[in-house]
Each structure stands twice: as C-alpha cells, then as structure tokens.
Design a protein around this motif. Structure first.
Motif, PDB file in Angstrom:
ATOM      1  N   MET A   1       0.843  -1.189   0.000  1.00 37.96           N
ATOM      2  CA  MET A   1       0.000   0.000   0.000  1.00 37.96           C
ATOM      3  C   MET A   1       0.877   1.237   0.000  1.00 37.96           C
ATOM      4  O   MET A   1       1.850   1.321   0.739  1.00 37.96           O
ATOM      5  N   SER A   2       0.543   2.204  -0.842  1.00 36.05           N
ATOM      6  CA  SER A   2       1.246   3.475  -0.885  1.00 36.05           C
ATOM      7  C   SER A   2       0.393   4.524  -0.196  1.00 36.05           C
ATOM      8  O   SER A   2      -0.724   4.816  -0.629  1.00 36.05           O
ATOM      9  N   ALA A   3       0.922   5.096   0.912  1.00 37.15           N
ATOM     10  CA  ALA A   3       0.135   6.027   1.713  1.00 37.15           C
ATOM     11  C   ALA A   3       0.741   7.417   1.656  1.00 37.15           C
ATOM     12  O   ALA A   3       1.944   7.593   1.432  1.00 37.15           O
ATOM     13  N   ASP A   4      -0.103   8.439   1.888  1.00 39.21           N
ATOM     14  CA  ASP A   4       0.384   9.815   1.941  1.00 39.21           C
ATOM     15  C   ASP A   4       0.792  10.156   3.369  1.00 39.21           C
ATOM     16  O   ASP A   4       0.803   9.311   4.264  1.00 39.21           O
ATOM     17  N   GLU A   5       1.115  11.438   3.598  1.00 36.67           N
ATOM     18  CA  GLU A   5       1.630  11.830   4.904  1.00 36.67           C
ATOM     19  C   GLU A   5       0.602  11.691   6.020  1.00 36.67           C
ATOM     20  O   GLU A   5       0.956  11.618   7.198  1.00 36.67           O
ATOM     21  N   ASP A   6      -0.687  11.628   5.682  1.00 38.65           N
ATOM     22  CA  ASP A   6      -1.739  11.442   6.689  1.00 38.65           C
ATOM     23  C   ASP A   6      -2.077   9.977   6.923  1.00 38.65           C
ATOM     24  O   ASP A   6      -2.996   9.666   7.668  1.00 38.65           O
ATOM     25  N   GLY A   7      -1.347   9.091   6.280  1.00 45.07           N
ATOM     26  CA  GLY A   7      -1.610   7.663   6.431  1.00 45.07           C
ATOM     27  C   GLY A   7      -2.721   7.146   5.552  1.00 45.07           C
ATOM     28  O   GLY A   7      -3.132   5.982   5.680  1.00 45.07           O
ATOM     29  N   LEU A   8      -3.234   7.969   4.631  1.00 41.66           N
ATOM     30  CA  LEU A   8      -4.327   7.562   3.754  1.00 41.66           C
ATOM     31  C   LEU A   8      -3.764   6.966   2.467  1.00 41.66           C
ATOM     32  O   LEU A   8      -2.835   7.522   1.866  1.00 41.66           O
ATOM     33  N   ASP A   9      -4.295   5.833   2.070  1.00 39.41           N
ATOM     34  CA  ASP A   9      -3.903   5.201   0.818  1.00 39.41           C
ATOM     35  C   ASP A   9      -4.030   6.213  -0.320  1.00 39.41           C
ATOM     36  O   ASP A   9      -5.034   6.917  -0.443  1.00 39.41           O
ATOM     37  N   ARG A  10      -3.025   6.306  -1.190  1.00 45.69           N
ATOM     38  CA  ARG A  10      -3.002   7.368  -2.206  1.00 45.69           C
ATOM     39  C   ARG A  10      -4.126   7.223  -3.218  1.00 45.69           C
ATOM     40  O   ARG A  10      -4.682   8.221  -3.692  1.00 45.69           O
ATOM     41  N   ASP A  11      -4.494   5.999  -3.572  1.00 43.57           N
ATOM     42  CA  ASP A  11      -5.603   5.811  -4.509  1.00 43.57           C
ATOM     43  C   ASP A  11      -6.931   6.176  -3.856  1.00 43.57           C
ATOM     44  O   ASP A  11      -7.811   6.761  -4.504  1.00 43.57           O
ATOM     45  N   VAL A  12      -7.084   5.840  -2.586  1.00 48.57           N
ATOM     46  CA  VAL A  12      -8.286   6.250  -1.851  1.00 48.57           C
ATOM     47  C   VAL A  12      -8.319   7.769  -1.735  1.00 48.57           C
ATOM     48  O   VAL A  12      -9.377   8.398  -1.871  1.00 48.57           O
ATOM     49  N   ARG A  13      -7.160   8.388  -1.486  1.00 45.89           N
ATOM     50  CA  ARG A  13      -7.086   9.847  -1.402  1.00 45.89           C
ATOM     51  C   ARG A  13      -7.563  10.502  -2.699  1.00 45.89           C
ATOM     52  O   ARG A  13      -8.288  11.501  -2.674  1.00 45.89           O
ATOM     53  N   ARG A  14      -7.174   9.954  -3.841  1.00 45.82           N
ATOM     54  CA  ARG A  14      -7.620  10.527  -5.119  1.00 45.82           C
ATOM     55  C   ARG A  14      -9.139  10.481  -5.225  1.00 45.82           C
ATOM     56  O   ARG A  14      -9.773  11.420  -5.715  1.00 45.82           O
ATOM     57  N   PHE A  15      -9.726   9.392  -4.739  1.00 47.61           N
ATOM     58  CA  PHE A  15     -11.183   9.280  -4.744  1.00 47.61           C
ATOM     59  C   PHE A  15     -11.816  10.298  -3.807  1.00 47.61           C
ATOM     60  O   PHE A  15     -12.724  11.038  -4.204  1.00 47.61           O
ATOM     61  N   THR A  16     -11.349  10.351  -2.568  1.00 51.54           N
ATOM     62  CA  THR A  16     -11.974  11.267  -1.609  1.00 51.54           C
ATOM     63  C   THR A  16     -11.810  12.716  -2.041  1.00 51.54           C
ATOM     64  O   THR A  16     -12.746  13.513  -1.946  1.00 51.54           O
ATOM     65  N   ASP A  17     -10.619  13.077  -2.526  1.00 54.68           N
ATOM     66  CA  ASP A  17     -10.398  14.452  -2.983  1.00 54.68           C
ATOM     67  C   ASP A  17     -11.308  14.790  -4.154  1.00 54.68           C
ATOM     68  O   ASP A  17     -11.896  15.881  -4.207  1.00 54.68           O
ATOM     69  N   ALA A  18     -11.447  13.866  -5.103  1.00 59.10           N
ATOM     70  CA  ALA A  18     -12.281  14.135  -6.280  1.00 59.10           C
ATOM     71  C   ALA A  18     -13.746  14.288  -5.898  1.00 59.10           C
ATOM     72  O   ALA A  18     -14.441  15.183  -6.400  1.00 59.10           O
ATOM     73  N   VAL A  19     -14.229  13.419  -5.002  1.00 61.70           N
ATOM     74  CA  VAL A  19     -15.632  13.492  -4.578  1.00 61.70           C
ATOM     75  C   VAL A  19     -15.908  14.796  -3.841  1.00 61.70           C
ATOM     76  O   VAL A  19     -16.900  15.494  -4.114  1.00 61.70           O
ATOM     77  N   MET A  20     -15.034  15.155  -2.909  1.00 60.29           N
ATOM     78  CA  MET A  20     -15.267  16.381  -2.139  1.00 60.29           C
ATOM     79  C   MET A  20     -15.116  17.633  -3.006  1.00 60.29           C
ATOM     80  O   MET A  20     -15.885  18.592  -2.870  1.00 60.29           O
ATOM     81  N   ARG A  21     -14.152  17.615  -3.927  1.00 60.29           N
ATOM     82  CA  ARG A  21     -13.956  18.766  -4.812  1.00 60.29           C
ATOM     83  C   ARG A  21     -15.152  18.971  -5.732  1.00 60.29           C
ATOM     84  O   ARG A  21     -15.646  20.097  -5.894  1.00 60.29           O
ATOM     85  N   GLU A  22     -15.647  17.897  -6.324  1.00 56.51           N
ATOM     86  CA  GLU A  22     -16.788  18.023  -7.240  1.00 56.51           C
ATOM     87  C   GLU A  22     -18.061  18.388  -6.481  1.00 56.51           C
ATOM     88  O   GLU A  22     -18.879  19.177  -6.983  1.00 56.51           O
ATOM     89  N   SER A  23     -18.224  17.851  -5.285  1.00 54.37           N
ATOM     90  CA  SER A  23     -19.387  18.219  -4.473  1.00 54.37           C
ATOM     91  C   SER A  23     -19.374  19.714  -4.163  1.00 54.37           C
ATOM     92  O   SER A  23     -20.400  20.402  -4.278  1.00 54.37           O
ATOM     93  N   ALA A  24     -18.195  20.226  -3.778  1.00 58.86           N
ATOM     94  CA  ALA A  24     -18.083  21.657  -3.470  1.00 58.86           C
ATOM     95  C   ALA A  24     -18.354  22.506  -4.708  1.00 58.86           C
ATOM     96  O   ALA A  24     -19.008  23.555  -4.632  1.00 58.86           O
ATOM     97  N   ARG A  25     -17.872  22.074  -5.862  1.00 60.13           N
ATOM     98  CA  ARG A  25     -18.093  22.840  -7.089  1.00 60.13           C
ATOM     99  C   ARG A  25     -19.572  22.912  -7.433  1.00 60.13           C
ATOM    100  O   ARG A  25     -20.094  23.981  -7.777  1.00 60.13           O
ATOM    101  N   LEU A  26     -20.273  21.809  -7.323  1.00 61.63           N
ATOM    102  CA  LEU A  26     -21.684  21.781  -7.685  1.00 61.63           C
ATOM    103  C   LEU A  26     -22.546  22.515  -6.660  1.00 61.63           C
ATOM    104  O   LEU A  26     -23.578  23.094  -7.011  1.00 61.63           O
ATOM    105  N   ARG A  27     -22.133  22.506  -5.417  1.00 64.17           N
ATOM    106  CA  ARG A  27     -22.892  23.217  -4.393  1.00 64.17           C
ATOM    107  C   ARG A  27     -22.734  24.732  -4.517  1.00 64.17           C
ATOM    108  O   ARG A  27     -23.666  25.486  -4.214  1.00 64.17           O
TER     109      ARG A  27
END
Length: 342
Positions: free
Chosen positions: A1-27
């Motif tokens: 597993m490749s993790a970022d500095e917060d201990g979050l898996d990097r592929d999971v991070r890409r998902f969470t960042d994309a979901v939160m970013r798109e949600s904020a844009r649409l809101r």
C-alpha cells in the motif's frame, strides 16, 4: 500500500479528494436545499459506479409501504442451477442521501465475486422519514423476500444482511429485531462495512479521524444522527437506532469491515469485541489507509477491490460451507487490531 503523509492510501485519497472537490463545485457558495444536495450526491457518485461486472439478471420491484412505494433491485449474477443464497444490502448516506443507484456497482461486485444474489433496498430517507420508518421498510422487504424466494431463484434458508455506514447500522438492527421475534433462523451472516452504531463518539476519534477535511467529519455525523432521530436525548437512544447499546447475543456470524482512517473505526472494533463477549462469531477486517466510503473507490483503488474480494470470500464460506476463516475469529476476539486484522 502506498500512503500519503496522513496515512491515507493514495488511490483512496484521489477518490476522496475528487468526490469532495466536485461536491463543493456543484454546491457553489450559496445554501443548497435537501433535494439539490441529494441530486448532487447522485451526480458526484455516478462516475465511480460506472463499469464493473455484467449481471445476468437485474430485476426492479416496487412494494407498497406505509410511506409510499419501496423500490427494490435484485441482482442474479448468472443463471443459477438452483436457488442462490441472497445478501440483502442497505446503502449508506447518513440516512439522508444515496440510493440503490449510487451503490449499484458495489452490489454487482458482491453478486459476481461471491456468486450470490443481492437485493438492494431503497428505504425512505430522513429527516422526512425518521427512525424507525426505514427500519420498518427493511423488515417489509425481508418479509417479501422470504415469501417470494421460490419465484425469484433465491434460497429462503440462506439470507445475509449487509450494508455500509448507516446501512450497516440498520442491517444489525434488523437482525436484532428478527432475533427478538424468533424469525432469524434463516439469517446466515452479517456483512457490516464501516458502520456507525452509536451517536456518542470519543473525543479522540472525533479529533483524530473526524476533523474538517475528512471524508466523514464528526460534525457531519452529528447532523445525520439529528436528522435520523429528531430532537433526542442521545444518552437515551433506542438500541435499535444505536445497536452498540443492544444485547448482542444470538446473532448470525458477522464480518466487520473497518477503515482505519475513518471516524467510525472504533465503533467497529468495539462492536466486534461485544459480539464476541456475547458468545457470537465476529471477524474484524481492519484496512490501514482506508477512509470512510473507501469501497466506493473500487474502480480506482486496489485496496477497495481487495476488501470487496475478501468480504465476498467470507460470504461464500458462510453460505456454501458454513466455515469461518482460519484465525479470523481469533483476531476479532483479541480486541483492537494493530493493523490489518485478517
């Protein structure tokens, strides 16, 4: 597993960042009403549920309920030689959002990987319909499944209850209701993905895993509980709403999938401990680097695909052989796992 500095898996991070970013844009910058928020959530999730396995039979059913039509979706992974065991699955979304559409791919993945039928339940959402309305509807869906099993190609004697987040909460609560009614003999398993089982959370969990910027924040979860329960003394919540407070004896074997970077991680650990203490079988799979909702990243994150495959293997063992995994109950029995509890 490749993790970022917060201990979050990097592929999971890409998902969470994309979901939160798109949600904020649409809101946008202004307030968003509940209908718009739900539509945005469906739209944001659409790319992540695309693709996946092809299912032989997908059948839509509507049942009448006290609060209107209840939509169900049945997946049969292949033309069966005989009746298939069936997983009744409940989507997450804080009791307020999401649907069997947002979770369509996850249910198809379970059907294909485990070789079982899956029935999704589009229960009524809060706050328009507060506890116990959705729980009542799930009971109606289970009763329909039992009555119609022969014509659906599923085995009335082999049923599992499952769900993610608040869906896991209601899967467990449904099992408690069935146990107390003396109608749980056909329930073979519980698949509980990063569930929330009590509105009261330790301050350490809130600060470490539920701070601003997390996929699920403590403030968001507090709001979901308010929408589900209405004005309520959180110290006196019905155990069917907060099943971590229930008597947990006499339940089917349970698999608890816990995301170690999730606000609700500790509740899965504690539930596994209490199930074992009550004499039950509880297998805890803790996934380092995983955030809340990480299974929805299945198209992009190997960690999510591994978790789905391992849960499907556990379901196959429960349905087709009745065996638990070697050593897994011991891991759950031991309490808090240091990492992956498999």
């Amino acid at each position: 597993m490749s993790a970022d500095e917060d201990g979050l898996d990097r592929d999971v991070r890409r998902f969470t960042d994309a979901v939160m970013r798109e949600s904020a844009r649409l809101r946008g910058a202004g307030p968003v009403d509940r209908a718009a928020a739900r539509a945005i959530a469906e739209r944001v999730r659409a790319p992540w549920r695309a693709g996946g396995p092809t299912i032989a039979v997908t059948r839509e059913v509507e049942l009448a309920s006290a609060v209107g039509a209840l939509r169900l979706r049945l997946y049969l992974p292949a033309a069966p030689a005989g009746p298939l065991p069936v997983l009744l699955y409940l989507h997450g979304g804080g009791w307020c959002m999401f649907s069997i559409d947002t979770h369509d791919r996850l249910m198809r993945e379970y059907a294909a990987a485990a070789g079982v039928a899956v029935l999704g339940v589009d229960y009524a959402l809060a706050p328009e319909h507060r506890f116990p309305v959705a729980l009542d509807q799930i009971g109606e869906a289970l009763a329909w499944l039992r009555a119609a099993a022969a014509g659906l190609g599923v085995d009335r004697a082999r049923i599992a209850l499952g769900g993610d987040s608040v869906g896991a909460n209601m899967a467990l609560a449904t099992a408690l209701r069935q146990r107390d009614a003396g109608t749980a003999d056909d329930l073979r398993a519980l698949l509980l993905n990063y569930g929330g089982y009590d509105p009261l959370m330790p301050e350490g969990d809130r600060a470490e895993r539920g701070a601003e910027g997390a996929m699920l924040t403590a403030a968001e979860m507090d709001g979901y509980w308010r929408d589900y329960l209405g004005p309520h003394d959180l110290a006196r919540v019905d155990p069917l709403a907060a099943p971590l407070r229930a008597a947990l004896h006499g339940l089917p074997p349970a698999l608890l999938v816990a995301a170690e970077r999730d606000l609700l991680y500790g509740q899965s650990v504690e539930l596994a401990r209490r199930l074992q203490a009550a004499g039950g079988e509880a297998t805890l799979h803790g996934y380092p680097g995983a955030a809340h909702s990480f299974l929805e990243a299945m198209s992009a994150a190997p960690l999510a695909r591994r978790a789905i495959a391992e849960s499907a293997d556990w379901l196959r063992r429960r349905f087709f052989t009745g065996e638990d995994e070697d050593g897994s109950s011991d891991a759950a029995r031991a309490g808090v796992p240091p990492g992956d509890a498999r």
